[in-house]
Enzyme design. Structure first.
Site, PDB file in Angstrom:
ATOM      1  N   ASP A 212     -12.739   4.186   5.663  1.00 13.87           N
ATOM      2  CA  ASP A 212     -12.149   3.724   4.403  1.00 13.87           C
ATOM      3  C   ASP A 212     -12.681   2.342   4.041  1.00 13.87           C
ATOM      4  O   ASP A 212     -11.931   1.447   3.673  1.00 13.87           O
ATOM      5  CB  ASP A 212     -10.624   3.706   4.505  1.00 13.87           C
ATOM      6  CG  ASP A 212      -9.951   3.626   3.134  1.00 13.87           C
ATOM      7  OD1 ASP A 212     -10.628   3.914   2.127  1.00 13.87           O
ATOM      8  OD2 ASP A 212      -8.764   3.274   3.074  1.00 13.87           O
TER       9      ASP A 212
ATOM     10  N   GLY B 271       0.834  -1.186   0.000  1.00 14.11           N
ATOM     11  CA  GLY B 271       0.000   0.000   0.000  1.00 14.11           C
ATOM     12  C   GLY B 271       0.870   1.238   0.000  1.00 14.11           C
ATOM     13  O   GLY B 271       2.107   1.150   0.031  1.00 14.11           O
ATOM     14  N   GLY B 272       0.226   2.394  -0.048  1.00 16.17           N
ATOM     15  CA  GLY B 272       0.998   3.618  -0.090  1.00 16.17           C
ATOM     16  C   GLY B 272       1.775   3.863   1.181  1.00 16.17           C
ATOM     17  O   GLY B 272       2.827   4.496   1.152  1.00 16.17           O
TER      18      GLY B 272
END
Length: 611
Positions: free
Chosen positions: A133, A19-20
């Site tokens: 999210d 992921g980021g």
């Protein structure tokens, strides 16, 4: 990272997700003998205060929830400069991957999966956590079809921040714009109803294979969330009932006050779609104008009632009036701020909680094994059916954990991992192992306690395992610190560490070990290693230096001054008459001055070029 031992306990095996902000690895927990998932903050963000806060917030949020439909946190820590969170490992795929593979998900399956997602969201909300999210990428489905909600990286403890969108869709956005609620898209505070909007988007995508709003940039998608109405799912995909479409459309309301207010409320309507596919039961909260009109009508009705009552009172005799007033007073006193206790036995806990809360009460859940009811079903209640209960007074519900009994098989001869996994799947609460020397293969169960047979799940099980022998791992390429951690984690002792050199190895890594990889050892065995120490580059003159010695027994000394000015003795010895060629080397290139002394007297200085 592969092969690294984190905090002397977790052996990293493979990358399972990126992921980021972080990378997720599959790892083996040597202490608990189980596979786990480890989320590691990317090194470039270790000095970024915002990312460190988000990573720490995820750990804090995950520590506050424990639910069968949430990826539970097992450990959190720092190894050197590396921050990590240890979670249960889910062997399966993301809901996003499932949608990509299948195109769409059958409505019955989508309903069951969404109810479990709502159960997880409901648990988080009850513990004061807004996920913020919810999206298919953060929902895991294991190989048995069980649903797990993951990634509380941007969760908030009932105190959400504003959300930032970048122009052109090229900047960063907190969360995922395709699953944003309108209030998140406007940069406003996200609450529980924002999560339910995102669940609606996820269900829309499950049933139709596409998100309700899409566009070329993040900003264009966000504007659609704020201003456009979603297209009916029934216009895009056959087989979707009117009731199911109505439930999802209410979840996707722009006005948060019109949406479902709790996850339990939405789950209840989803269940109704199965028995009432024709719909018509989804209702929306009334706006202020409607409520005001109803209040005004009630006021007019009360005025008419009062006039009729006055006419009646004039006709009635005094005694009758007194009786009516007394009866009214008694009824009011016995019913104000109370409700009648319904029969909840046999209902799902989520539905039972919703029923009590709609009546103004609250629920405290207690858990107990049951041979009659399935797991998650109410099997008892602290207030009898029909009793009047004051609003706000908690009602205790006893919830089934399923049967407490299982059959303990004889796992003798099986591997420890297989035996532990089998008991974990049966819900056994405590499984441990002791290790002994044995002729059986390493890791084989040689005894089980208690004896095989019918046992309660809360009875501890102890395996005796052939485990004193250790398979020596390969240490080649490990740093000294990681090699030491792995050796100690395997139960061995690090012996002498020597220095060596290998041109094809990285500096300060292991290039040799005293026990070959794959060799079986006993616990406590000593292992010695050799660590690569890089050699400096040397330069040499085009030819060896010639020294002429005129007398026997001459004390000959050579000193050399490098271009940097560093001076050193390069030869010292007693030589007889003759010509000698002296081999020289230097760590510096260029012209050097070589001074030749005989019996302490400078006989000659030569300029020598090293290349």
């Amino acid at each position: 990272m592969i092969g690294r031992v984190i905090s002397g306990r977790y052996v990293v095996q493979a990358v399972v997700g990126t992921g980021g902000m972080a990378v997720v690895y599959r790892a083996f927990d040597q202490k608990k003998n189980r596979i786990v998932a480890i989320k590691v903050l990317r090194p470039e963000y270790e000095s970024d205060e915002e990312f460190v806060r988000r990573f720490s917030r995820e750990a804090e949020a995950a520590s506050k929830v424990s639910h069968e439909n949430i990826v539970n946190m097992l450990d959190v820590g720092i190894d050197g400069d590396m921050r990590y969170i240890v979670m249960e490992y889910v062997d399966g795929q993301t809901l996003k991957d499932m949608i990509r593979q299948r195109g769409t998900i059958h409505p019955d399956t989508a309903i069951r999966m969404t109810i479990r997602i709502l159960a997880a969201v409901d648990h988080a909300h009850r513990n004061g956590i807004v996920h913020r999210d919810i999206k298919p990428q953060n929902i895991l489905v294991d190989n048995q079809g069980r649903v797990k909600v993951a990634d509380f990286g941007i969760a908030r403890l009932k105190a959400a921040q504003t959300t930032r969108l970048e122009d052109g869709g090229t900047g960063s956005a907190l969360g995922s714009v395709h699953y944003f609620s309108p209030e998140q898209a406007r940069g406003e505070v996200a609450d529980e109803k924002s999560d339910l909007y995102s669940v609606g988007v996820v269900m829309y995508e499950m049933l139709t294979g596409r998100v309700p709003f899409d566009g070329e940039t993040s900003v264009s998608v966000a504007l659609k969330h704020v201003s456009e109405a979603p297209q009916s799912m029934r216009d895009q995909q056959e087989g979707i009932s009117k009731a199911l479409d109505e439930v999802v459309m209410r979840a996707l309301c722009k006005d948060a006050s019109k949406r479902y207010q709790t996850a339990a409320e939405m789950a209840a309507d989803l269940r109704k779609t199965i028995s009432h596919p024709q719909g018509g039961f989804v209702t929306y909260p009334k706006d202020e104008d409607e409520l005001e009109r109803e209040k005004e009508e009630r006021r007019r009705q009360r005025a008419r009632d009062r006039r009729r009552l006055r006419r009646t009172m004039l006709i009635c005799i005094g005694v009758g009036v007194l009786l009516i007033l007394a009866a009214g007073a008694w009824y009011f006193a016995s019913t104000v701020n109370t409700y009648v206790m319904p029969d909840l036995v046999g209902q799902d806990l989520l539905l039972a909680q919703d029923a009590i809360e709609q009546l103004g009460g609250s629920v405290e859940a207690e858990y107990s094994y049951s041979e009659e009811f399935e797991e998650g079903v109410v099997i008892g209640q602290s207030r009898r059916v029909g009793a009047r209960v004051k609003q706000g007074v908690p009602v205790a519900l006893t919830v089934s954990q399923g049967t407490q009994w299982y059959y303990l098989e004889d796992y003798t001869g099986q591997s420890e991992a297989e035996a532990v996994d089998a008991l974990s799947a049966l819900g056994v609460e405590s499984v441990d192992a002791i290790y002994v020397q044995s002729e059986a293969p390493v890791g084989t169960v040689v005894a089980v306690a208690p004896e095989p047979g019918r046992q309660a799940k809360d009875t501890p099980v102890m395996f005796t395992v052939s485990g004193r022998r250790i398979m020596m791992p390969s240490l080649t390429g490990f740093t000294l610190e990681n090699a030491r951690a792995l050796i100690e984690a395997e139960g061995m002792v690090l012996g002498t560490v020597t220095e060596g050199y290998a041109a094809d190895a990285l500096p300060n890594t292991v290039i040799a070990q005293s026990v070959a990889a794959g060799t079986e050892l006993l616990t406590g065995a000593t292992v010695e290693i050799t660590v690569n120490q890089p050699q400096e580059t040397l330069y040499y003159p085009a030819s060896k230096l010639s020294v002429v010695v005129p007398l026997n027994g001459s004390n000959v000394q050579l000193t050399m001054v490098a271009p940097s000015g560093d001076a050193q003795e390069v030869y010292h010895g007693v030589l007889n008459t003759g010509t000698y060629r002296i081999a020289l080397s230097s760590a510096e290139p260029g012209e050097h001055t070589v001074n030749i002394y005989m019996d302490g007297v400078l006989m000659e200085s030569q300029t020598v070029r090293f290349e």
